[in-house]
Scaffold this motif. Structure first.
Motif, mmCIF file in Angstrom:
data_model
loop_
_atom_site.group_PDB
_atom_site.id
_atom_site.type_symbol
_atom_site.label_atom_id
_atom_site.label_comp_id
_atom_site.label_asym_id
_atom_site.label_seq_id
_atom_site.Cartn_x
_atom_site.Cartn_y
_atom_site.Cartn_z
ATOM 1 N N LYS A 261 0.517 -1.414 0.023
ATOM 2 C CA LYS A 261 0.377 -0.125 -0.151
ATOM 3 C C LYS A 261 0.261 1.534 0.659
ATOM 4 N N GLU A 262 2.176 1.345 0.244
ATOM 5 C CA GLU A 262 3.088 2.180 0.015
ATOM 6 C C GLU A 262 3.918 2.445 -0.931
ATOM 7 N N THR A 263 4.445 0.903 -1.582
ATOM 8 C CA THR A 263 5.423 1.611 -2.268
ATOM 9 C C THR A 263 4.837 0.695 -3.217
ATOM 10 N N ASN A 264 3.490 0.054 -3.736
ATOM 11 C CA ASN A 264 3.189 -0.226 -4.889
ATOM 12 C C ASN A 264 1.401 -0.412 -4.925
ATOM 13 N N SER A 265 0.739 1.298 -4.451
ATOM 14 C CA SER A 265 0.288 1.096 -4.173
ATOM 15 C C SER A 265 -0.880 0.612 -5.477
ATOM 16 N N ASN A 266 -0.190 0.417 -6.308
ATOM 17 C CA ASN A 266 -0.964 1.052 -8.238
ATOM 18 C C ASN A 266 -1.261 -0.029 -8.362
ATOM 19 N N CYS A 267 -1.126 -1.804 -7.930
ATOM 20 C CA CYS A 267 -1.385 -2.579 -8.392
ATOM 21 C C CYS A 267 -2.832 -3.460 -7.834
ATOM 22 N N PRO A 268 -3.264 -3.919 -9.418
ATOM 23 C CA PRO A 268 -4.865 -3.874 -9.128
ATOM 24 C C PRO A 268 -4.630 -5.432 -8.377
ATOM 25 N N ILE A 269 -5.873 -5.098 -7.990
ATOM 26 C CA ILE A 269 -6.421 -6.465 -6.487
ATOM 27 C C ILE A 269 -7.504 -7.471 -7.381
ATOM 28 N N LEU A 270 -6.506 -8.389 -8.123
ATOM 29 C CA LEU A 270 -7.860 -9.725 -8.744
ATOM 30 C C LEU A 270 -7.995 -10.719 -7.652
ATOM 31 N N VAL A 271 -8.927 -11.450 -8.233
ATOM 32 C CA VAL A 271 -9.157 -12.360 -7.585
ATOM 33 C C VAL A 271 -9.522 -13.348 -9.162
ATOM 34 N N GLN A 272 -9.492 -14.633 -9.021
ATOM 35 C CA GLN A 272 -9.590 -16.126 -10.250
ATOM 36 C C GLN A 272 -10.190 -16.032 -10.351
ATOM 37 N N VAL A 273 -11.643 -16.524 -10.974
ATOM 38 C CA VAL A 273 -12.555 -17.152 -11.107
ATOM 39 C C VAL A 273 -12.572 -18.360 -11.619
ATOM 40 N N PHE A 274 -12.677 -19.445 -11.160
ATOM 41 C CA PHE A 274 -12.343 -20.844 -12.128
ATOM 42 C C PHE A 274 -13.368 -21.184 -12.797
ATOM 43 N N GLU A 275 -12.797 -21.480 -13.905
ATOM 44 C CA GLU A 275 -14.509 -21.826 -14.216
ATOM 45 C C GLU A 275 -13.850 -23.844 -15.156
ATOM 46 N N SER A 276 -14.897 -24.495 -14.644
ATOM 47 C CA SER A 276 -14.399 -25.942 -14.801
ATOM 48 C C SER A 276 -16.049 -26.567 -14.994
ATOM 49 N N HIS A 277 -16.306 -27.206 -16.062
ATOM 50 C CA HIS A 277 -17.498 -28.036 -16.270
ATOM 51 C C HIS A 277 -18.634 -27.258 -16.252
ATOM 52 N N GLY A 278 -18.431 -25.458 -16.421
ATOM 53 C CA GLY A 278 -19.933 -24.674 -16.208
ATOM 54 C C GLY A 278 -20.662 -23.971 -15.184
ATOM 55 N N VAL A 279 -19.495 -24.762 -13.649
ATOM 56 C CA VAL A 279 -19.256 -24.344 -12.582
ATOM 57 C C VAL A 279 -18.574 -22.837 -12.338
ATOM 58 N N GLN A 280 -18.760 -21.970 -12.187
ATOM 59 C CA GLN A 280 -17.339 -21.133 -11.982
ATOM 60 C C GLN A 280 -17.188 -20.314 -9.476
ATOM 61 N N PHE A 281 -16.157 -20.662 -9.209
ATOM 62 C CA PHE A 281 -16.095 -20.548 -7.955
ATOM 63 C C PHE A 281 -14.267 -19.925 -8.314
ATOM 64 N N VAL A 282 -14.250 -19.275 -6.270
ATOM 65 C CA VAL A 282 -13.237 -18.488 -6.419
ATOM 66 C C VAL A 282 -12.545 -19.616 -4.890
ATOM 67 N N MET A 283 -11.479 -18.839 -4.809
ATOM 68 C CA MET A 283 -10.682 -19.372 -3.493
ATOM 69 C C MET A 283 -10.494 -18.797 -2.351
ATOM 70 N N GLU A 284 -11.363 -18.980 -1.170
ATOM 71 C CA GLU A 284 -11.865 -18.494 -0.148
ATOM 72 C C GLU A 284 -10.187 -17.454 0.055
ATOM 73 N N SER A 285 -8.874 -17.430 0.635
ATOM 74 C CA SER A 285 -8.283 -17.416 1.203
ATOM 75 C C SER A 285 -7.522 -16.146 0.152
ATOM 76 N N GLU A 286 -7.901 -16.149 -1.432
ATOM 77 C CA GLU A 286 -7.600 -15.205 -2.467
ATOM 78 C C GLU A 286 -8.967 -14.011 -2.801
ATOM 79 N N LEU A 287 -10.393 -14.160 -1.983
ATOM 80 C CA LEU A 287 -11.301 -13.007 -2.205
ATOM 81 C C LEU A 287 -10.665 -12.862 -0.465
#
Length: 369
Positions: A261-287
């Motif tokens: 937050k001090e030296t590289n605050s412009n870094c985008p904060i992303l969460v991966q939405v995984f897709e498998s067999h028509g289902v979408q989900f995220v990792m709780e820790s990343e979210l």
């Protein structure tokens, strides 16, 4: 992007093929391969090597198809961020991946920071070097240098926006720096030998890893003993390349820096939405980490691991339960990749790798057959 076409063009060494195959094929089947004496001395390409393995496996590998089909499967299987660490590739070997471009819900492209480093190995021309051996030595030095820079983002899984025009201009920036060094008479007139060169290269790295760089030292000594190239070409190129990397860091693009937050605050904060067999989900820790960063004044969300498993949550539930706290978070689509026999490993928020529990069960059952 046509990934089947891209995978066919991946340059992967015989050593890398061997490392990947040991992870791809069960040990009991690999042990059935009995290669004839002297095969190591033959100059085989990747497909020829795999054909030799198939031909000397007592038909125990026939389920993997033809040599070409297996080579393509191995290339797909190793195509994920930091695969060289996962498979234990020699650090002097070039990256053997096709960087994946992911898009958020507004179709903005992003790439994993670890994948972004791959593009730097494409900024030079072979014609800068008088001999193939000079070119090979530069590639080894470049690969080690890139992986030492890569360690600055070790232990994270972060992304940067993919600006195709900016990356396309990288080659011209390298050429400008290279021309400046080439026109410097004091640089071009230096006399080099094995020890002087090795010491010079050591000063370019934050740490010299004697055990990991042993093969590079052998290559460097052989280069000078055989008088098979002009090291001035290599010196100018590697110095130019090191300067290019430093200019990228000082330019503040954040490719070699983790979020702060001090030296590289412009870094985008992303969460991966995984897709498998028509289902979408995220990792709780990343979210939860993303929500905590974007909502510092709210109560922190804590993710509990259960027996080392990475817990997931459906994307539909995320949108419903945390709709008031995710407005300034980017979500990118991440289709789960698989070959006919294995799931391609996924990079975790901590920079390690995992696969879905369902894929793990499938692979265990396959190995029991």
């Amino acid at each position: 992007m046509n990934f089947e076409k891209e995978f066919s063009r991946i340059n992967i060494s015989n050593s890398q093929i061997t490392h990947v195959m040991k992870k791809y094929i069960p040990e009991k089947l690999i042990n059935c391969v009995k290669l004839p004496p002297g095969y190591e001395e033959k100059q085989l390409n990747a497909e020829e090597l795999v054909q030799a393995i198939l031909s000397n496996s007592d038909n125990m590998l026939r389920m993997y198809g033809t040599a070409r089909e297996l080579v393509l499967s191995l290339k797909r299987f190793q195509n994920f961020p930091l695969s060289h660490r996962y498979f234990g590739f020699d650090p002097k070997e070039m990256y053997a991946t096709v960087p994946m471009v992911y898009r958020n819900m507004d179709r903005v492209p992003f790439i994993n920071k670890a994948d972004a480093i791959y593009f730097f190995q494409c900024v030079f021309h072979k014609d800068l070097f008088q001999t193939p051996k000079s070119f090979d030595l530069f590639c080894s030095m470049q690969s080690i240098l890139l992986k030492s820079y890569e360690e600055r983002i070790e232990g994270i899984c972060e992304f940067v926006t993919f600006d195709a025009e900016w990356w396309a201009g990288m080659q011209s920036r390298f050429s400008t720096i290279h021309k400046q060094y080439s026109n410097n008479s004091s640089v071009m007139s230096q006399k080099w030998d094995y020890k002087k060169t090795l010491n010079m290269f050591k000063t370019m790295l934050p740490m010299w890893k004697q055990r990991e760089y042993g093969e590079f030292e052998k290559e460097l000594k052989m280069f000078f003993d055989s008088k098979s190239g002009n090291f001035n070409d290599v010196h100018v190129a590697i110095r130019s390349f090191a300067d290019l990397l430093e200019s990228i860091i000082s330019g503040g693009r954040g490719i070699f820096l983790s979020y702060d937050k001090e030296t590289n605050s412009n870094c985008p904060i992303l969460v991966q939405v995984f897709e498998s067999h028509g289902v979408q989900f995220v990792m709780e820790s990343e979210l939860f980490n993303a929500i905590n960063i974007r909502n510092p004044d709210s109560k922190r969300l804590e993710c509990k691991e259960i027996d080392g498993k990475i817990m997931t949550m459906s994307f539909e539930k995320v949108q419903r339960k945390y709709k008031d706290r995710i407005g300034n978070i980017e979500f990118i689509r991440y289709p789960i990749q698989r070959t006919d026999h294995k799931a391609v490993p996924i990079m975790t928020p901590s920079g390690l790798h995992c696969i879905l529990a369902s894929d793990c069960l499938f692979e265990i059952l396959n190995e029991l057959n």
